[in-house]
Motif scaffolding. Structure first.
Motif, PDB file in Angstrom:
ATOM      1  N   ASP A 108       3.074   6.834   3.957  1.00 14.54           N
ATOM      2  CA  ASP A 108       1.757   6.564   4.547  1.00 14.54           C
ATOM      3  C   ASP A 108       0.680   7.463   3.941  1.00 14.54           C
ATOM      4  O   ASP A 108      -0.450   7.021   3.671  1.00 14.54           O
ATOM      5  CB  ASP A 108       1.817   6.762   6.055  1.00 14.54           C
ATOM      6  CG  ASP A 108       2.711   5.728   6.729  1.00 14.54           C
ATOM      7  OD1 ASP A 108       3.210   6.004   7.840  1.00 14.54           O
ATOM      8  OD2 ASP A 108       2.916   4.650   6.121  1.00 14.54           O
ATOM      9  N   LEU A 111      -0.145   6.139   0.514  1.00 15.08           N
ATOM     10  CA  LEU A 111      -1.010   4.955   0.561  1.00 15.08           C
ATOM     11  C   LEU A 111      -2.470   5.341   0.828  1.00 15.08           C
ATOM     12  O   LEU A 111      -3.403   4.735   0.279  1.00 15.08           O
ATOM     13  CB  LEU A 111      -0.511   3.997   1.639  1.00 15.08           C
ATOM     14  CG  LEU A 111       0.831   3.308   1.362  1.00 15.08           C
ATOM     15  CD1 LEU A 111       1.256   2.484   2.567  1.00 15.08           C
ATOM     16  CD2 LEU A 111       0.739   2.435   0.124  1.00 15.08           C
ATOM     17  N   LEU A 112      -2.652   6.359   1.671  1.00 18.03           N
ATOM     18  CA  LEU A 112      -4.012   6.815   1.944  1.00 18.03           C
ATOM     19  C   LEU A 112      -4.654   7.406   0.695  1.00 18.03           C
ATOM     20  O   LEU A 112      -5.824   7.131   0.379  1.00 18.03           O
ATOM     21  CB  LEU A 112      -3.980   7.841   3.077  1.00 18.03           C
ATOM     22  CG  LEU A 112      -5.342   8.409   3.517  1.00 18.03           C
ATOM     23  CD1 LEU A 112      -6.258   7.288   4.022  1.00 18.03           C
ATOM     24  CD2 LEU A 112      -5.146   9.477   4.593  1.00 18.03           C
ATOM     25  N   GLU A 113      -3.862   8.201  -0.029  1.00 17.99           N
ATOM     26  CA  GLU A 113      -4.376   8.774  -1.266  1.00 17.99           C
ATOM     27  C   GLU A 113      -4.624   7.690  -2.318  1.00 17.99           C
ATOM     28  O   GLU A 113      -5.551   7.795  -3.124  1.00 17.99           O
ATOM     29  CB  GLU A 113      -3.393   9.813  -1.804  1.00 17.99           C
ATOM     30  CG  GLU A 113      -3.261  11.035  -0.914  1.00 17.99           C
ATOM     31  CD  GLU A 113      -2.231  12.021  -1.433  1.00 17.99           C
ATOM     32  OE1 GLU A 113      -2.055  13.079  -0.824  1.00 17.99           O
ATOM     33  OE2 GLU A 113      -1.596  11.704  -2.470  1.00 17.99           O
ATOM     34  N   LYS A 114      -3.801   6.659  -2.269  1.00 17.94           N
ATOM     35  CA  LYS A 114      -3.968   5.567  -3.226  1.00 17.94           C
ATOM     36  C   LYS A 114      -5.306   4.858  -3.025  1.00 17.94           C
ATOM     37  O   LYS A 114      -6.002   4.501  -3.979  1.00 17.94           O
ATOM     38  CB  LYS A 114      -2.813   4.578  -3.090  1.00 17.94           C
ATOM     39  CG  LYS A 114      -2.907   3.402  -4.033  1.00 17.94           C
ATOM     40  CD  LYS A 114      -1.759   2.435  -3.812  1.00 17.94           C
ATOM     41  CE  LYS A 114      -1.889   1.227  -4.709  1.00 17.94           C
ATOM     42  NZ  LYS A 114      -0.789   0.252  -4.483  1.00 17.94           N
ATOM     43  N   SER A 115      -5.676   4.644  -1.782  1.00 16.81           N
ATOM     44  CA  SER A 115      -6.957   3.985  -1.511  1.00 16.81           C
ATOM     45  C   SER A 115      -8.133   4.821  -2.003  1.00 16.81           C
ATOM     46  O   SER A 115      -9.116   4.289  -2.533  1.00 16.81           O
ATOM     47  CB  SER A 115      -7.083   3.713  -0.012  1.00 16.81           C
ATOM     48  OG  SER A 115      -7.065   4.936   0.705  1.00 16.81           O
ATOM     49  N   LYS A 116      -7.985   6.145  -1.862  1.00 20.14           N
ATOM     50  CA  LYS A 116      -9.050   7.014  -2.362  1.00 20.14           C
ATOM     51  C   LYS A 116      -9.141   6.944  -3.882  1.00 20.14           C
ATOM     52  O   LYS A 116     -10.235   6.907  -4.451  1.00 20.14           O
ATOM     53  CB  LYS A 116      -8.801   8.448  -1.917  1.00 20.14           C
ATOM     54  CG  LYS A 116      -8.897   8.653  -0.411  1.00 20.14           C
ATOM     55  CD  LYS A 116      -8.633  10.115  -0.051  1.00 20.14           C
ATOM     56  CE  LYS A 116      -8.731  10.328   1.463  1.00 20.14           C
ATOM     57  NZ  LYS A 116      -8.469  11.743   1.829  1.00 20.14           N
ATOM     58  N   GLU A 118      -8.284   4.451  -5.776  1.00 15.39           N
ATOM     59  CA  GLU A 118      -8.826   3.158  -6.192  1.00 15.39           C
ATOM     60  C   GLU A 118     -10.356   3.163  -6.178  1.00 15.39           C
ATOM     61  O   GLU A 118     -11.004   2.585  -7.062  1.00 15.39           O
ATOM     62  CB  GLU A 118      -8.298   2.058  -5.274  1.00 15.39           C
ATOM     63  CG  GLU A 118      -6.831   1.728  -5.506  1.00 15.39           C
ATOM     64  CD  GLU A 118      -6.319   0.690  -4.539  1.00 15.39           C
ATOM     65  OE1 GLU A 118      -5.189   0.211  -4.724  1.00 15.39           O
ATOM     66  OE2 GLU A 118      -7.062   0.359  -3.588  1.00 15.39           O
ATOM     67  N   ASN A 119     -10.924   3.824  -5.199  1.00 13.82           N
ATOM     68  CA  ASN A 119     -12.383   3.944  -5.162  1.00 13.82           C
ATOM     69  C   ASN A 119     -12.897   4.746  -6.356  1.00 13.82           C
ATOM     70  O   ASN A 119     -13.928   4.409  -6.960  1.00 13.82           O
ATOM     71  CB  ASN A 119     -12.825   4.597  -3.859  1.00 13.82           C
ATOM     72  CG  ASN A 119     -12.500   3.735  -2.648  1.00 13.82           C
ATOM     73  OD1 ASN A 119     -12.458   2.500  -2.757  1.00 13.82           O
ATOM     74  ND2 ASN A 119     -12.275   4.361  -1.510  1.00 13.82           N
ATOM     75  N   SER A 122     -12.645   2.555  -9.532  1.00 13.42           N
ATOM     76  CA  SER A 122     -13.733   1.574  -9.628  1.00 13.42           C
ATOM     77  C   SER A 122     -15.033   2.214 -10.130  1.00 13.42           C
ATOM     78  O   SER A 122     -15.816   1.586 -10.855  1.00 13.42           O
ATOM     79  CB  SER A 122     -13.952   0.918  -8.272  1.00 13.42           C
ATOM     80  OG  SER A 122     -14.349   1.892  -7.325  1.00 13.42           O
TER      81      SER A 122
END
Length: 646
Positions: A108, A111-116, A118-119, A122
């Motif tokens: 978990d 996954l949180l670090e992954k979302s960061k 991805e931002n 981008s």
């Protein structure tokens, strides 16, 4: 618990155990192994000791291979990729569940670090677009540098240059071709090689893919002379059991020999033409009977267009077990095209399967599942090969032990051990009775049945014992093959009868020389100067070209050389009983037995009249019974075992 040896070696290498004794730190090793595999073991000291033995073996082997050279150490590491170690331990399910929960929490967080991230990606992608133009300009400048030709050797032919310069030119040509053909990547294509013509008029291949990314295959560009040279080289290497590493070292010293990589590529090219797969239980390898049959028949028809004018293919499947080590047994399965003239030679015997097991019913029933299904589908099938159509008729052959097992019968020691009739052991010597293969009233085995006794619903099937029906204890392995198409191997019959004739003859000679009693062998030495018939028998066999010696073994038992099949053929055809020192009357009686058996053996190998063969066999059996004069009923010692002749 199956543990990859690669993981065992990895933990052993990265931990603090490499230069120390593992006796006092096995618990620490177990903890690191559990962390590496994300599981927990329940192990005692005995189980840890077994693991320690395996770890010591891995460490010692790695040290030895590293001392011998990096190549052998790399091969050792490569073998560990697929090797598994069976550690007989239990799993601590509570600890495993706790670790899984901990891993879930960690996932978990990831996954949180992954979302960061991805931002962030981008945002950086927009910055990367600004650098594309700059990178294109740099790539164009690099291409212009690559297209510049070397200054040295422009006026010389490539064949006149040194090997080092040739290597530089080939690398330069490869890089230039890659650059010129880079546009193919837009179509999802990758160039592998480019065929060119050199200045000496010979074709050449410029390889564009590195050897570590793709396997080179230059077999298509080999000439006829090169292929013949490689075939002869492979034959010599296999005949004298020379390894690939040994040949590689030799080829490095003598540059006139073909390179080892080219030899390996050609061997892979040859092996690609064979469809060899594992048996269903994984205990051996096999080939498809239908595929092999189509290939063999097509070759036979191309050589002999008049093959099988009746359009009936007579295929015999045979099995034979062999022991190659103390605890290693193999069973070989082959097929023979009985219509072919080569069926009596080695060239007419085609392999089907090799299974690493004993000649046991349960093991072979699972290993031969595919072969049994193919026999069921092919029996009576119309097979189209080329422009001809054949009806397939399958026979079953082999030695007597294999046929008993394939027909589901108990063993040769069973009371009813004949595969064709219900003759018991007590009735075998009664020559007045007549048995039949097809007439049930005369004792023929019309069908093989194995009935099970019901003991109530509360009993499991594993507890139900079979009721023997004339010594049949298992179902047929090949139920589609009728009994009349089960053929006993003539060679094994000949070898067994010759063993009996030789044993009876030697018993006769021992009786004349008064060494039939074990008391005369207590000294452990065979004094041949005091004997008459035994030394003469050795000399006679040596004079006809057969090596044969009598001796006393360590257990003070009388033994003699075990003859092979060709030697037994020579003995049957050339031995003269009158030269062995027996009486004239006795020699003529025994010689007549041997001569008539030689006639029967010759008739079996040719297309003879069945009724005439039956008369010869009946007469020979009666002659043996009369000539023996009781010798057949004597119990004699043969190769350390006591057997009763009948």
């Amino acid at each position: 618990m199956l543990i990859p040896k690669k993981v065992l070696f990895k933990v052993l290498k990265i931990g603090e155990f490499w230069g120390k004794s593992l006796g006092k730190c096995m618990e620490r090793y177990q903890e690191m192994l559990e962390d590496e595999m994300n599981i927990s073991f329940i192990a005692n000291n005995k189980q840890r000791h077994l693991l320690k033995v395996e770890l010591d073996r891995l460490r010692n082997t790695s040290i030895q291979k590293h001392k011998k050279g990096g190549r052998q150490h790399q091969e050792f590491i490569k073998k560990l990729e697929n090797a598994m170690y069976h550690w007989n331990v239990g799993l601590d399910r509570h600890k495993i569940q706790a670790k899984l929960e901990q891993k879930t929490i960690e996932n978990d967080k990831i996954l949180l670090e992954k979302s960061k991230l991805e931002n962030t990606i981008s945002y950086l992608s927009t910055e990367n677009e600004k650098l594309i133009e700059k990178l294109k300009k740099q790539s164009e400048s690099e291409k212009s540098n690559l297209t510049s030709t070397p200054r040295v050797g422009l006026k010389r032919k490539l064949s006149d240059c040194t090997p080092s310069y040739k290597s530089k030119v080939r690398k330069f040509e490869s890089q230039k071709c890659k650059t010129s053909l880079s546009f193919l990547k837009e179509f999802n294509c990758q160039p592998i090689s480019v065929n060119v013509m050199r200045d000496n008029g010979r074709p050449n291949v410029i390889t564009l893919v590195d050897s570590d990314k793709s396997v080179k295959d230059d077999t298509t560009s080999l000439s006829v002379d090169e292929i013949e040279e490689l075939n002869m080289l492979i034959y010599v290497l296999d005949s004298f059991n020379i390894s690939g590493n040994a040949y590689h070292e030799i080829s490095m010293l003598y540059h006139s020999l073909p390179r080892s990589y080219k030899l390996s590529q050609y061997i892979l090219h040859l092996n690609s033409g064979f469809d060899i797969r594992d048996t269903p239980d994984g205990s051996g390898v096999q080939q498809s009977l239908k595929v092999r049959l189509e290939a063999v028949i097509s070759d036979i028809v191309s050589d002999n267009p008049e093959f099988a004018p009746e359009n009936v293919l007579k295929i015999k499947i045979s099995g034979d077990g062999t022991r190659v080590g103390k605890h290693m047994n193999f069973v070989n399965f082959t097929f023979t095209v009985m219509n072919d003239s080569k069926c009596v030679s080695v060239q007419g015997n085609y392999p089907l399967a090799i299974v690493k097991t004993k000649e046991a019913y349960d093991e072979l029933r699972h290993a031969l599942t595919d072969l049994r299904n193919e026999v069921r589908d092919l029996q009576g099938l119309k097979l189209d090969i080329g422009e001809r159509s054949f009806h397939v008729k399958i026979y079953l052959g082999g030695d007597y032990k294999f046929l008993l097992m394939a027909l589901g019968m108990s063993s040769i020691q069973a009371n009813y051990n004949c595969i064709y009739c219900n003759c018991s052991r007590n009735e075998r010597c009664d020559l007045s009775k007549c048995w039949s293969l097809t007439d049930k009233e005369k004792g023929a085995r019309v069908e093989y049945t194995c009935q099970f006794v019901s003991r109530g619903k509360q009993h499991k099937r594993s507890q139900v014992k079979p009721r023997q029906s004339f010594s049949v204890v298992n179902p047929l392995l090949f139920p589609e093959i009728p009994l009349c198409d089960v053929v006993v191997d003539i060679l094994h019959l000949f070898l067994r009868i010759m063993d009996k004739l030789l044993a009876l003859l030697i018993t006769e000679l021992r009786t004349v020389d008064n060494i039939s009693s074990q008391r005369s062998l207590s000294a452990g030495v065979l004094d041949k100067t005091k004997l008459k018939c035994i030394p003469q028998f050795e000399n006679v066999l040596q004079n006809i070209g057969v090596k044969f010696v009598f001796f006393i073994n360590k257990n003070k038992e009388f033994e003699y050389t075990d003859l092979q099949g060709p030697d037994k053929e020579i003995v049957l055809g050339k031995l003269q009983i009158k030269d062995l020192g027996l009486s004239e009357e006795r020699s003529s009686q025994i010689q007549e037995v041997w001569n008539q058996f030689s006639v029967i053996n010759t008739m079996l190998k040719s297309r003879c009249d069945v009724n005439e063969l039956v008369e010869k066999v009946d007469a020979w059996c009666s002659l043996c019974w009369l000539t023996s004069a009781g010798t057949l009923h004597h119990t004699f010692t043969y190769s350390g075992t006591t057997s009763q002749s009948s």
